[in-house]
Design a protein around this motif. Structure first.
Motif, PDB file in Angstrom:
ATOM      1  N   GLU A 185       9.759  -4.093  40.993  1.00  0.00           N
ATOM      2  CA  GLU A 185      10.231  -4.163  39.607  1.00  0.00           C
ATOM      3  C   GLU A 185       9.145  -3.763  38.597  1.00  0.00           C
ATOM      4  OE1 GLU A 185      13.245  -4.459  39.002  1.00  0.00           O
ATOM      5  OE2 GLU A 185      13.913  -5.128  41.001  1.00  0.00           O
ATOM      6  N   GLU A 186       8.088  -3.143  39.098  1.00  0.00           N
ATOM      7  CA  GLU A 186       7.028  -2.595  38.243  1.00  0.00           C
ATOM      8  C   GLU A 186       6.433  -3.641  37.297  1.00  0.00           C
ATOM      9  OE1 GLU A 186       8.598   0.870  36.342  1.00  0.00           O
ATOM     10  OE2 GLU A 186       8.804   1.979  38.218  1.00  0.00           O
ATOM     11  N   SER A 187       6.141  -4.803  37.869  1.00  0.00           N
ATOM     12  CA  SER A 187       5.488  -5.869  37.098  1.00  0.00           C
ATOM     13  C   SER A 187       4.402  -6.489  37.971  1.00  0.00           C
ATOM     14  CB  SER A 187       6.504  -6.927  36.675  1.00  0.00           C
ATOM     15  OG  SER A 187       7.268  -7.378  37.788  1.00  0.00           O
ATOM     16  N   PHE A 188       3.562  -5.626  38.480  1.00  0.00           N
ATOM     17  CA  PHE A 188       2.568  -5.994  39.488  1.00  0.00           C
ATOM     18  C   PHE A 188       1.675  -7.143  39.026  1.00  0.00           C
ATOM     19  CE2 PHE A 188      -1.642  -5.414  41.479  1.00  0.00           C
ATOM     20  CZ  PHE A 188      -1.274  -5.545  42.803  1.00  0.00           C
ATOM     21  N   THR A 189       1.388  -8.040  39.958  1.00  0.00           N
ATOM     22  CA  THR A 189       0.464  -9.145  39.701  1.00  0.00           C
ATOM     23  C   THR A 189      -0.642  -9.141  40.750  1.00  0.00           C
ATOM     24  OG1 THR A 189       0.302 -11.531  39.311  1.00  0.00           O
ATOM     25  CG2 THR A 189       1.758 -10.818  41.098  1.00  0.00           C
ATOM     26  N   ARG A 190      -1.797  -9.665  40.413  1.00  0.00           N
ATOM     27  CA  ARG A 190      -2.935  -9.663  41.332  1.00  0.00           C
ATOM     28  C   ARG A 190      -2.764 -10.707  42.443  1.00  0.00           C
ATOM     29  NH1 ARG A 190      -7.505  -7.025  39.538  1.00  0.00           N
ATOM     30  NH2 ARG A 190      -7.459  -6.282  37.373  1.00  0.00           N
ATOM     31  N   LEU A 191      -3.292 -10.363  43.609  1.00  0.00           N
ATOM     32  CA  LEU A 191      -3.286 -11.302  44.726  1.00  0.00           C
ATOM     33  C   LEU A 191      -3.984 -12.606  44.353  1.00  0.00           C
ATOM     34  CD1 LEU A 191      -4.115  -9.258  47.963  1.00  0.00           C
ATOM     35  CD2 LEU A 191      -2.104 -10.681  47.594  1.00  0.00           C
ATOM     36  N   SER A 192      -5.108 -12.495  43.676  1.00  0.00           N
ATOM     37  CA  SER A 192      -5.888 -13.685  43.328  1.00  0.00           C
ATOM     38  C   SER A 192      -5.114 -14.620  42.409  1.00  0.00           C
ATOM     39  CB  SER A 192      -7.205 -13.276  42.667  1.00  0.00           C
ATOM     40  OG  SER A 192      -6.978 -12.462  41.527  1.00  0.00           O
ATOM     41  N   TYR A 193      -4.328 -14.053  41.492  1.00  0.00           N
ATOM     42  CA  TYR A 193      -3.525 -14.883  40.593  1.00  0.00           C
ATOM     43  C   TYR A 193      -2.449 -15.640  41.371  1.00  0.00           C
ATOM     44  CZ  TYR A 193      -5.523 -12.089  36.744  1.00  0.00           C
ATOM     45  OH  TYR A 193      -6.362 -11.460  35.869  1.00  0.00           O
ATOM     46  N   MET A 194      -1.778 -14.908  42.271  1.00  0.00           N
ATOM     47  CA  MET A 194      -0.690 -15.534  43.027  1.00  0.00           C
ATOM     48  C   MET A 194      -1.220 -16.628  43.942  1.00  0.00           C
ATOM     49  SD  MET A 194       2.335 -13.794  45.281  1.00  0.00           S
ATOM     50  CE  MET A 194       2.865 -12.896  43.836  1.00  0.00           C
ATOM     51  N   VAL A 195      -2.360 -16.378  44.562  1.00  0.00           N
ATOM     52  CA  VAL A 195      -2.974 -17.366  45.442  1.00  0.00           C
ATOM     53  C   VAL A 195      -3.301 -18.642  44.668  1.00  0.00           C
ATOM     54  CG1 VAL A 195      -5.150 -17.872  46.614  1.00  0.00           C
ATOM     55  CG2 VAL A 195      -3.881 -15.809  47.202  1.00  0.00           C
ATOM     56  N   SER A 196      -3.870 -18.490  43.487  1.00  0.00           N
ATOM     57  CA  SER A 196      -4.235 -19.660  42.678  1.00  0.00           C
ATOM     58  C   SER A 196      -3.010 -20.450  42.256  1.00  0.00           C
ATOM     59  CB  SER A 196      -5.017 -19.213  41.429  1.00  0.00           C
ATOM     60  OG  SER A 196      -6.245 -18.631  41.793  1.00  0.00           O
ATOM     61  N   VAL A 197      -1.949 -19.739  41.854  1.00  0.00           N
ATOM     62  CA  VAL A 197      -0.726 -20.395  41.398  1.00  0.00           C
ATOM     63  C   VAL A 197      -0.049 -21.143  42.542  1.00  0.00           C
ATOM     64  CG1 VAL A 197       1.652 -19.934  40.677  1.00  0.00           C
ATOM     65  CG2 VAL A 197      -0.248 -18.951  39.390  1.00  0.00           C
ATOM     66  N   TYR A 198       0.099 -20.493  43.686  1.00  0.00           N
ATOM     67  CA  TYR A 198       0.745 -21.141  44.821  1.00  0.00           C
ATOM     68  C   TYR A 198      -0.071 -22.344  45.316  1.00  0.00           C
ATOM     69  CZ  TYR A 198       5.108 -18.962  46.311  1.00  0.00           C
ATOM     70  OH  TYR A 198       6.424 -18.588  46.414  1.00  0.00           O
ATOM     71  N   ASP A 199      -1.384 -22.191  45.349  1.00  0.00           N
ATOM     72  CA  ASP A 199      -2.229 -23.301  45.780  1.00  0.00           C
ATOM     73  C   ASP A 199      -2.032 -24.509  44.868  1.00  0.00           C
ATOM     74  OD1 ASP A 199      -4.627 -24.395  47.361  1.00  0.00           O
ATOM     75  OD2 ASP A 199      -5.324 -24.550  45.288  1.00  0.00           O
ATOM     76  N   ASN A 200      -1.968 -24.262  43.569  1.00  0.00           N
ATOM     77  CA  ASN A 200      -1.771 -25.351  42.617  1.00  0.00           C
ATOM     78  C   ASN A 200      -0.407 -26.014  42.816  1.00  0.00           C
ATOM     79  OD1 ASN A 200      -0.722 -26.291  39.705  1.00  0.00           O
ATOM     80  ND2 ASN A 200      -2.948 -26.466  39.752  1.00  0.00           N
ATOM     81  N   LEU A 201       0.629 -25.210  42.994  1.00  0.00           N
ATOM     82  CA  LEU A 201       1.977 -25.751  43.209  1.00  0.00           C
ATOM     83  C   LEU A 201       2.033 -26.584  44.488  1.00  0.00           C
ATOM     84  CD1 LEU A 201       4.201 -22.665  42.272  1.00  0.00           C
ATOM     85  CD2 LEU A 201       4.075 -24.830  41.017  1.00  0.00           C
ATOM     86  N   LEU A 202       1.425 -26.077  45.542  1.00  0.00           N
ATOM     87  CA  LEU A 202       1.468 -26.768  46.827  1.00  0.00           C
ATOM     88  C   LEU A 202       0.678 -28.071  46.789  1.00  0.00           C
ATOM     89  CD1 LEU A 202       1.104 -23.648  49.132  1.00  0.00           C
ATOM     90  CD2 LEU A 202       3.151 -25.054  48.850  1.00  0.00           C
ATOM     91  N   ARG A 203      -0.419 -28.080  46.065  1.00  0.00           N
ATOM     92  CA  ARG A 203      -1.178 -29.330  45.923  1.00  0.00           C
ATOM     93  C   ARG A 203      -0.350 -30.379  45.192  1.00  0.00           C
ATOM     94  NH1 ARG A 203      -7.511 -28.482  44.340  1.00  0.00           N
ATOM     95  NH2 ARG A 203      -7.721 -26.300  44.932  1.00  0.00           N
ATOM     96  N   ARG A 204       0.342 -29.957  44.159  1.00  0.00           N
ATOM     97  CA  ARG A 204       1.187 -30.896  43.414  1.00  0.00           C
ATOM     98  C   ARG A 204       2.294 -31.455  44.297  1.00  0.00           C
ATOM     99  NH1 ARG A 204       0.354 -30.740  37.878  1.00  0.00           N
ATOM    100  NH2 ARG A 204      -0.989 -29.032  37.163  1.00  0.00           N
TER     101      ARG A 204
END
Length: 260
Positions: free
Chosen positions: A87-106
């Motif tokens: 969908e041409e809205s690329f996001t960085r791997l590092s951003y996604m990793v940080s977000v998922y890690d935070n969600l999973l910790r919660r």
């Protein structure tokens, strides 16, 4: 190009159920995997179309593969990363990793501070899971990542039914389309049927009577519309024990060993 829709055989006996995973657990994990995608997408400030595409790809994947072989975190991250590119809205791997890690910790009620170290083994493992998940989705789906969403159709249908200006109906129908992404309805029905199901649910909520045979205007079958509506409504009755769900393949194997 038409959306891929699961066959009757795939719906009746999914790869996960062949591996001894109950229908309830599979439905719960599919629901939660899509919830994680939506939450991560919001935090990453991705457009709704990217989050929706990711959730549809996630649902399709598990008609081709088992939850015993692939965890919902791995495939969820892979689907969102892939959809962000589609969908041409690329996001960085590092951003996604940080977000998922935070969600999973919660979810697991673990401390969220300090934040994930970008050079830690945990960060490396999550990045590897994203890349692996993306490649597995492409492989299992035969690189068919086309997703047609029903939002535009729904707006057109409301206009034809002279309901476009009714904000309550339009808003509720839009919400049903969003909530339906956590169900398997996008992998089992075409966009026209899903759009009609959302309209029917919204009108029922508002006690609005639709014209006789209104669904035939949009070349849909009313029985399919009712069934799709039922699948959307099911998401409101799924109880999620987020903290204890098996999110990874090793946890799923432990779960199966304990519960079978």
């Amino acid at each position: 190009m038409q959306n891929s829709v699961a066959s009757d055989e795939q719906l009746e006996l999914t790869p996960s159920r062949k591996d001894g995973i109950s229908e309830d657990l599979e439905e719960t994990l599919r629901n939660f995997g899509c919830e994680l995608i939506q939450s991560a997408g919001i935090l990453l400030k991705l457009p709704q179309v990217a989050m929706a595409t990711a959730q549809v790809l996630f649902q399709r994947f598990f008609y081709m593969a088992s939850l015993k072989e692939f965890g919902i975190v791995e495939i969820g991250m892979g689907a969102l990363f892939l959809a962000s590119k589609v969908e041409e809205s690329f996001t960085r791997l590092s951003y996604m990793v940080s977000v998922y890690d935070n969600l999973l910790r919660r979810i697991r009620k673990q401390p969220t501070y300090p934040p994930l170290d970008a050079f830690s083994q945990r960060a490396y493992d999550l990045k590897n899971m994203i890349i692996t998940g993306e490649m597995q989705i492409l492989k299992k789906l035969g690189f068919n990542v086309h997703v047609q969403l029903p939002y535009g159709l729904m707006i057109n249908y409301l206009r034809i039914l002279d309901l476009e200006e009714d904000e309550k109906v339009a808003g509720r129908a839009w919400n049903y389309l969003n909530d339906g992404l956590r169900s398997n309805v996008y992998a089992t029905y075409d966009p026209a049927t899903i759009a009609c199901a959302a309209i029917w649910l919204a009108c029922r909520d508002q006690a609005i009577k639709l014209p006789p045979d209104w669904f035939s205007l949009f070349d849909t079958d009313f029985e399919n519309v009712i069934n799709a509506a039922g699948q959307i409504r099911r998401v409101y009755y799924i109880k999620l024990d987020r903290e204890h769900l098996p999110l990874y393949t090793d946890e799923m194997n432990q779960w199966l060993a304990k519960h079978t």
